[in-house]
Design an enzyme around this catalytic site. Structure first.
Site, PDB file in Angstrom:
ATOM      1  N   MET A 192       2.037   6.649   5.137  1.00 36.41           N
ATOM      2  CA  MET A 192       0.986   5.998   5.899  1.00 36.41           C
ATOM      3  C   MET A 192       0.234   5.046   4.988  1.00 36.41           C
ATOM      4  O   MET A 192       0.053   5.333   3.807  1.00 36.41           O
ATOM      5  CB  MET A 192       0.004   7.036   6.465  1.00 36.41           C
ATOM      6  CG  MET A 192       0.659   8.121   7.303  1.00 36.41           C
ATOM      7  SD  MET A 192       1.454   9.438   6.327  1.00 36.41           S
ATOM      8  CE  MET A 192       0.042  10.476   5.965  1.00 36.41           C
ATOM      9  N   GLY A 230       0.787  -1.223   0.000  1.00 35.00           N
ATOM     10  CA  GLY A 230       0.000   0.000   0.000  1.00 35.00           C
ATOM     11  C   GLY A 230       0.819   1.273   0.000  1.00 35.00           C
ATOM     12  O   GLY A 230       2.001   1.295  -0.350  1.00 35.00           O
ATOM     13  N   CYS A 231       0.166   2.365   0.430  1.00 31.92           N
ATOM     14  CA  CYS A 231       0.745   3.700   0.307  1.00 31.92           C
ATOM     15  C   CYS A 231       1.998   3.908   1.134  1.00 31.92           C
ATOM     16  O   CYS A 231       2.811   4.784   0.822  1.00 31.92           O
ATOM     17  CB  CYS A 231      -0.301   4.750   0.693  1.00 31.92           C
ATOM     18  SG  CYS A 231      -1.740   4.797  -0.400  1.00 31.92           S
ATOM     19  N   ASN A 232       2.178   3.137   2.193  1.00 30.97           N
ATOM     20  CA  ASN A 232       3.366   3.308   3.024  1.00 30.97           C
ATOM     21  C   ASN A 232       4.597   2.629   2.449  1.00 30.97           C
ATOM     22  O   ASN A 232       5.716   2.827   2.914  1.00 30.97           O
ATOM     23  CB  ASN A 232       3.136   2.743   4.426  1.00 30.97           C
ATOM     24  CG  ASN A 232       2.700   1.284   4.402  1.00 30.97           C
ATOM     25  OD1 ASN A 232       1.496   1.025   4.333  1.00 30.97           O
ATOM     26  ND2 ASN A 232       3.620   0.331   4.465  1.00 30.97           N
ATOM     27  N   ALA A 233       4.415   1.798   1.404  1.00 30.23           N
ATOM     28  CA  ALA A 233       5.452   0.857   0.974  1.00 30.23           C
ATOM     29  C   ALA A 233       6.723   1.498   0.448  1.00 30.23           C
ATOM     30  O   ALA A 233       7.775   0.858   0.419  1.00 30.23           O
ATOM     31  CB  ALA A 233       4.888  -0.093  -0.084  1.00 30.23           C
TER      32      ALA A 233
END
Length: 360
Positions: free
Chosen positions: A347, A141-144
């Site tokens: 995040m 996801g976006c934190n990756a």
């Protein structure tokens, strides 16, 4: 804070890319024939003006036709390769490096599943050395982006002087479901397509090499996963629509905001720093409410998050590569000085906060 062992790794160049077609929020509402005032309000009050997307062909009625999951996966691969290649080529050009010099490639994506992954496909597309080490970070996801950066800086630190590249490749338009519900409309109002790449080189023999000049060193990382909100952000199979679909819980901004302070303070305390010592903040453009929640909890001004806000305005949420677009704008601004400290923060699902400490 998890400190970097071995030689310090530095971010030496960045490149970004988006698909050629872009749309204002108003244009997208018209294209999809959205008249529901609640959904229109979500789109028009998102802090987003324009997004780059790869939309499906029109049906006989003039509306975008419904794509099968197979077509969405092909879009993920085809568009992802195009923007991923452009981002890496731009990054290497700014570094004045040849593709043959890349010794390690890490690719990040959460908008589709392919095997072999983008790392193998881009090695072929770009003509990187066949012995190039590679890693695919998929489904985080976006934190990756920061999870991947930790792996890349670790590799670079163990191989001083060798060039490593991290590329985020996100085709969010290959992960949309259009069913007219508020649940999917929130997602459809937010995400855009884009790729970003950064070059990482560790100092050889404790010295800053020519290519490392001016690039920030990554001093360490701090993470936090809120397992009691593990289902608040997810990308899973929608049986009714027969395709993968994003889900965002309305409480996400408050969950993230409530834990931002502890995570950042732990990152800084490991280096003996306070928030007032940080000159530059590079945050994930997760959405206006997420940015506001983090900003308030960390005591940041709108100026501190100016690049995060303008990336959201111009591109929407670019998932794992959004923070790199903000980082690029910071670098191009010309306000960074030697000795400045910076914090990167992303995040995403888990729910997760990832942070990294930089020093120029």
């Amino acid at each position: 804070m998890t400190r970097i062992s071995g030689s310090l790794s530095r971010i030496t160049a960045v490149g970004t890319a988006v698909p050629p077609a872009s749309y204002t929020q108003e244009e997208l509402l018209g294209i999809f024939g959205v008249t529901d005032p609640r959904i229109r309000s979500v789109f028009l009050n998102s802090g987003i003006q324009r997004r780059h997307l790869t939309l499906p062909p029109r049906d006989p009625d003039g509306f975008p036709r419904t794509e099968t999951q197979a077509e969405l996966l092909r879009k993920h691969t085809t568009s992802g390769l195009a923007i991923g290649r452009e981002a890496i080529e731009t990054c290497l050009k700014r570094l004045n490096a040849d593709p043959a010099e890349v010794a390690f490639l890490c690719c990040v994506s959460s908008t589709g599943f392919i095997t072999p992954g983008f790392s193998a496909l881009l090695i072929k597309e770009l003509g990187l050395p066949p012995e190039c080490g590679r890693l695919d970070v998929v489904g985080m996801g976006c934190n990756a982006g920061l999870n991947a950066l930790a792996a890349v800086t670790g590799w670079a630190g163990a191989h001083p002087g060798q060039l490593a590249v991290m590329a985020s490749v996100e085709v969010c338009s290959a992960a949309y479901v259009f069913d007219g519900t508020m649940r999917t409309s929130v997602v459809n109002s937010l995400f855009g397509d884009g790729a970003a790449a950064i070059a990482v080189v560790a100092d050889a023999a404790g010295e800053r090499g020519e290519r490392a000049h001016g690039g920030p060193a990554v001093l360490g990382y701090a993470s936090r996963i809120m397992t009691d909100a593990i289902g608040a952000m997810r990308y899973d199979w929608d049986e009714e629509q027969e395709r993968f679909s994003f889900f965002l819980d309305p409480e996400v901004p408050y969950v993230v905001g409530a834990h931002a302070e502890e995570t950042v303070d732990r990152l800084l305390s490991g280096a003996g720093l306070r928030r007032s010592d940080i000159a530059h903040w590079v945050l994930h453009s997760g959405g206006r409410k997420v940015i506001d929640a983090v900003r308030v909890n960390l005591g940041l001004t709108r100026h501190d998050v100016r690049h995060t806000l303008t990336v959201l305005r111009d591109y929407g949420n670019l998932s794992s590569g959004a923070f790199l677009s903000s980082f690029q704008r910071l670098c191009e601004e010309g306000t960074v000085r030697p000795g400045d400290f910076g914090v990167m923060m992303t995040m995403g699902p888990g729910s997760t906060i990832e942070t990294a400490l930089l020093r120029w």
